[in-house]
Structure formats: C-alpha cells, structure tokens
Scaffold this active site. Sequence first.
Site, short mmCIF file in Angstrom:
data_model
loop_
_atom_site.label_atom_id
_atom_site.label_comp_id
_atom_site.label_asym_id
_atom_site.label_seq_id
_atom_site.Cartn_x
_atom_site.Cartn_y
_atom_site.Cartn_z
N GLU A 45 0.84 -1.21 0.00
CA GLU A 45 0.00 0.00 0.00
C GLU A 45 0.87 1.25 0.00
O GLU A 45 1.78 1.38 0.83
CB GLU A 45 -0.90 -0.02 1.24
N LYS A 132 -10.54 -1.24 9.03
CA LYS A 132 -9.22 -0.90 9.56
C LYS A 132 -9.36 -0.37 10.99
O LYS A 132 -10.12 0.57 11.23
CB LYS A 132 -8.57 0.15 8.67
#
Length: 211
Positions: A45, A132
Amino acid sequence: MSRTIDEFVAMLGKERASAILRTSVEEAAAPAMEAAVRAGFRVVEFTLTTPSAFDRIEEFARRSDLAVGAGTVLTVEEAREAVKRGACFLVSPVTDEEIIEEANRLGVAVIPGAHTPTEFLRAHRAGAPLQKLFPGPAGGPSYVKACLGPLPFLRIVPTSGVTLENAAAFLDAGAFGIGFVTPLFDAAEVEGGRFDLVEKRACALREAISR
C-alpha cells in the site's frame, strides 16, 4: 494486477499482512517498497501523502504477484484515480460511506478506518468487506478480541500500533490481517537509502507472523 473484491480479501487472509509505505521522499518510495517485496510481502500500500503515490501504484500494479492499494484515500476523486492507476484496494483513516459506495461501484475492496464497535458495524453495514482499526488502542490485541466477541462477522485489520512484538498476538486475537507502517519502513532508514535494513526488518516481521 486487477483483482475482484473477493479475490483481494482471500489474498489478504492468506498473506495475513500488508506493507504500508508513508514517506516524504519521492525517490525512496519505489526502492523501499521493493525491499519489502523481496522479503515476501505481496500486499502493498502506498499512502497518497507520499509524493507521486499514483505513479508508484501504477508501477507496482503491473506485477501479477502483488496486490497494490492506495492509502489515506479521503475523496471519491482520489478513489477513482487510484483504481484507474491499478489499485485493487483502497484504505482510509475514516469511515466515509461515499467512498465505500464508490469503491463497491468500482469493484475494488475498501478498508475504512474505525475505532469503536459502533464505527466497525457502521462500516460493515455500509458495504466495507474489511475494517481498519485506527488509531491503535492501548492493549491492542485484547481490544480486537473484545470487539469480535459480539461482532464475530467483522474482518478487523489493525495497522497503527502493530509492531514486531505484538503482530502475532493481534492475529491470535482474531484480526483478519495486519498492516505494518513504521515498524517496517523506519523513516530514517528510508530517507537515508538504507533499503538493506528495510529488507531486514521486513524479513523479521514476516518471520514473526509465520510462527
């Protein structure tokens, strides 16, 4: 490489961890992430606070062995550009239903940030396949376990606060996957071009979650 939402979720579940790069040094982004890839990370990411992040997403997304995503996605426009460049997942520090809806429309996984059980459930009901945990709470692994008690259908992915010492404990507590930020990409090492040390850290983190 393009992946469906289910394919990405399955890949993260198998890999168990992602490499999350946030740096202010544009020329360090690619070699730093490459060091993590050499150590075995396959879910990577690039946060959009990193200079030329979209270019790096596009560069790494050409590789069939990687799942490449964009982090710190705060607008629908950013989500669209990231997917256009090849991102197969989007991560945000907050739960924004508009971004979740757009990610689902684009056919990519979205991982919105949440901190409380209420926020986790809100993200789940809005259509986010993963949630998350951000920011990292004190007693992180026990907090994940407590949240999953009444909400076992959640797929919680802690990032902030995950370290070499507690990574395995987060997974043992029921985290679907984890993300490594600073414990992997130490700012001084990245900025100093010590990508050999980044790779060494990456190897140690991979080893910690494979025991």
